[in-house]
Design a protein around this motif. Structure first.
Motif, PDB file in Angstrom:
ATOM      1  N   UNK A   1      19.537  -8.199 -32.818  1.00  0.00           N
ATOM      2  CA  UNK A   1      18.319  -8.414 -33.570  1.00  0.00           C
ATOM      3  C   UNK A   1      18.306  -9.767 -34.264  1.00  0.00           C
ATOM      4  N   UNK A   2      19.447 -10.451 -34.229  1.00  0.00           N
ATOM      5  CA  UNK A   2      19.531 -11.709 -34.952  1.00  0.00           C
ATOM      6  C   UNK A   2      19.374 -12.925 -34.053  1.00  0.00           C
ATOM      7  N   UNK A   3      19.309 -12.715 -32.768  1.00  0.00           N
ATOM      8  CA  UNK A   3      19.136 -13.834 -31.837  1.00  0.00           C
ATOM      9  C   UNK A   3      17.936 -13.575 -30.952  1.00  0.00           C
ATOM     10  N   UNK A   4      17.353 -14.652 -30.460  1.00  0.00           N
ATOM     11  CA  UNK A   4      16.226 -14.512 -29.541  1.00  0.00           C
ATOM     12  C   UNK A   4      16.788 -14.319 -28.135  1.00  0.00           C
ATOM     13  N   UNK A   5      16.496 -13.181 -27.535  1.00  0.00           N
ATOM     14  CA  UNK A   5      17.011 -12.865 -26.206  1.00  0.00           C
ATOM     15  C   UNK A   5      16.081 -13.433 -25.140  1.00  0.00           C
ATOM     16  N   UNK A   6      16.646 -14.053 -24.093  1.00  0.00           N
ATOM     17  CA  UNK A   6      15.797 -14.548 -23.003  1.00  0.00           C
ATOM     18  C   UNK A   6      15.177 -13.387 -22.221  1.00  0.00           C
ATOM     19  N   UNK A   7      14.017 -13.619 -21.660  1.00  0.00           N
ATOM     20  CA  UNK A   7      13.298 -12.569 -20.920  1.00  0.00           C
ATOM     21  C   UNK A   7      14.112 -12.007 -19.769  1.00  0.00           C
ATOM     22  N   UNK A   8      14.988 -12.804 -19.173  1.00  0.00           N
ATOM     23  CA  UNK A   8      15.788 -12.316 -18.038  1.00  0.00           C
ATOM     24  C   UNK A   8      16.749 -11.218 -18.450  1.00  0.00           C
ATOM     25  N   UNK A   9      17.102 -11.151 -19.724  1.00  0.00           N
ATOM     26  CA  UNK A   9      17.996 -10.096 -20.195  1.00  0.00           C
ATOM     27  C   UNK A   9      17.251  -8.837 -20.601  1.00  0.00           C
ATOM     28  N   UNK A  10      15.986  -8.948 -20.894  1.00  0.00           N
ATOM     29  CA  UNK A  10      15.252  -7.821 -21.446  1.00  0.00           C
ATOM     30  C   UNK A  10      14.234  -7.221 -20.490  1.00  0.00           C
ATOM     31  N   UNK A  11      13.886  -7.905 -19.447  1.00  0.00           N
ATOM     32  CA  UNK A  11      12.823  -7.476 -18.550  1.00  0.00           C
ATOM     33  C   UNK A  11      13.275  -6.347 -17.626  1.00  0.00           C
ATOM     34  N   UNK A  12      12.508  -5.298 -17.544  1.00  0.00           N
ATOM     35  CA  UNK A  12      12.737  -4.224 -16.583  1.00  0.00           C
ATOM     36  C   UNK A  12      11.475  -4.092 -15.749  1.00  0.00           C
ATOM     37  N   UNK A  13      11.578  -4.350 -14.462  1.00  0.00           N
ATOM     38  CA  UNK A  13      10.403  -4.297 -13.597  1.00  0.00           C
ATOM     39  C   UNK A  13      10.008  -2.846 -13.315  1.00  0.00           C
ATOM     40  N   UNK A  14       8.791  -2.655 -12.840  1.00  0.00           N
ATOM     41  CA  UNK A  14       8.282  -1.321 -12.493  1.00  0.00           C
ATOM     42  C   UNK A  14       7.526  -1.409 -11.174  1.00  0.00           C
ATOM     43  N   UNK A  15       7.458  -0.296 -10.467  1.00  0.00           N
ATOM     44  CA  UNK A  15       6.732  -0.254  -9.204  1.00  0.00           C
ATOM     45  C   UNK A  15       5.241  -0.477  -9.469  1.00  0.00           C
ATOM     46  N   UNK A  16       4.592  -1.198  -8.582  1.00  0.00           N
ATOM     47  CA  UNK A  16       3.168  -1.490  -8.781  1.00  0.00           C
ATOM     48  C   UNK A  16       2.307  -0.292  -8.379  1.00  0.00           C
ATOM     49  N   UNK A  17       1.134  -0.219  -8.957  1.00  0.00           N
ATOM     50  CA  UNK A  17       0.203   0.872  -8.620  1.00  0.00           C
ATOM     51  C   UNK A  17      -0.217   0.797  -7.148  1.00  0.00           C
ATOM     52  N   UNK A  18      -0.335  -0.418  -6.618  1.00  0.00           N
ATOM     53  CA  UNK A  18      -0.704  -0.577  -5.207  1.00  0.00           C
ATOM     54  C   UNK A  18       0.388  -0.003  -4.307  1.00  0.00           C
ATOM     55  N   UNK A  19       1.641  -0.228  -4.660  1.00  0.00           N
ATOM     56  CA  UNK A  19       2.750   0.329  -3.884  1.00  0.00           C
ATOM     57  C   UNK A  19       2.716   1.853  -3.923  1.00  0.00           C
TER      58      UNK A  19
ATOM     59  N   UNK B   1      16.146  -2.193  -1.692  1.00  0.00           N
ATOM     60  CA  UNK B   1      14.863  -2.514  -2.313  1.00  0.00           C
ATOM     61  C   UNK B   1      13.952  -3.232  -1.325  1.00  0.00           C
ATOM     62  N   UNK B   2      12.676  -2.936  -1.417  1.00  0.00           N
ATOM     63  CA  UNK B   2      11.673  -3.611  -0.599  1.00  0.00           C
ATOM     64  C   UNK B   2      11.525  -5.049  -1.098  1.00  0.00           C
ATOM     65  N   UNK B   3      11.383  -5.985  -0.173  1.00  0.00           N
ATOM     66  CA  UNK B   3      11.237  -7.389  -0.569  1.00  0.00           C
ATOM     67  C   UNK B   3       9.914  -7.641  -1.298  1.00  0.00           C
ATOM     68  N   UNK B   4       8.885  -6.899  -0.946  1.00  0.00           N
ATOM     69  CA  UNK B   4       7.572  -7.093  -1.566  1.00  0.00           C
ATOM     70  C   UNK B   4       7.487  -6.444  -2.947  1.00  0.00           C
ATOM     71  N   UNK B   5       8.229  -5.365  -3.163  1.00  0.00           N
ATOM     72  CA  UNK B   5       8.230  -4.660  -4.447  1.00  0.00           C
ATOM     73  C   UNK B   5       9.630  -4.089  -4.649  1.00  0.00           C
ATOM     74  N   UNK B   6      10.469  -4.741  -5.446  1.00  0.00           N
ATOM     75  CA  UNK B   6      11.861  -4.318  -5.591  1.00  0.00           C
ATOM     76  C   UNK B   6      12.058  -2.964  -6.274  1.00  0.00           C
ATOM     77  N   UNK B   7      10.993  -2.346  -6.773  1.00  0.00           N
ATOM     78  CA  UNK B   7      11.098  -1.019  -7.354  1.00  0.00           C
ATOM     79  C   UNK B   7      10.699   0.072  -6.366  1.00  0.00           C
ATOM     80  N   UNK B   8      10.518  -0.321  -5.119  1.00  0.00           N
ATOM     81  CA  UNK B   8      10.340   0.600  -4.001  1.00  0.00           C
ATOM     82  C   UNK B   8      11.637   0.535  -3.204  1.00  0.00           C
TER      83      UNK B   8
END
Length: 166
Positions: A1-19, A99-106
């Motif tokens: 909580x005392x440092x600014x975390x880069x987005x690459x450490x905090x981001x969790x992708x999700x499957x798209x609605x189109x997929x 993982x699918x190349x077009x959507x890594x959450x598939x």
């Protein structure tokens, strides 16, 4: 909580609605069963991605004031979503899914159904919500449940997924 975390450490992708829509269509066209499940206490199943420690509070009784190392991705930590995503990805790979190349959450895996027809089995991941398309989805869910405990009342044919009525 005392440092600014880069987005690459905090981001969790999700499957798209189109997929999801395409997967539902593929399941219907290929007569493949569909089951959904929700991972129970998802984040704490994953190891922590960073070094975190805390000072124990009064709720720890005689251990109050001692230092403790956090080894699990707890809710509220900046990197917990990404830690769970990485943990889930390793497990999917261990089960033979890629993982699918077009959507890594598939996640997909070549299968053969009881009639001898080849097809792809899919697992769609929206953080801790899973959707399995397989000729025997119970078998897949049972395997997942051994590694990532699933909420018992969430496992089975879905009536809703991501807010859409099926």
């Amino acid at each position: 909580h005392m440092t600014k975390a880069p987005a690459t450490l905090t981001y969790a992708s999700v499957v798209s609605r189109e997929t999801v829509r395409i997967a539902l269509l593929a399941a219907a066209l290929n007569d493949v069963d569909l089951w959904a499940a929700d991972v129970m206490n998802a984040y704490i199943t994953a190891p922590c991605r960073e070094k975190i420690w805390t000072t124990l509070g009064p709720e720890w009784g005689e251990d109050q004031g001692k230092k403790a190392i956090v080894v699990r991705a707890l809710y509220g930590l900046k990197s917990s979503g990404a830690a769970f995503r990485e943990h889930l990805g390793r497990f999917m790979s261990d089960m033979g899914y890629k993982p699918c190349k077009a959507d890594p959450d598939l996640w997909m895996k070549e299968q053969t159904n009881k009639a001898g027809t080849d097809y792809y089995s899919y697992i769609l991941c929206y953080v801790d919500d899973l959707l399995v398309l397989h000729h025997d989805p119970k078998k897949v869910m049972d395997r997942i449940n051994k590694h990532l405990p699933l909420k018992p009342d969430s496992v089975g044919p879905p009536t809703f997924y991501l807010g859409a009525k099926l």
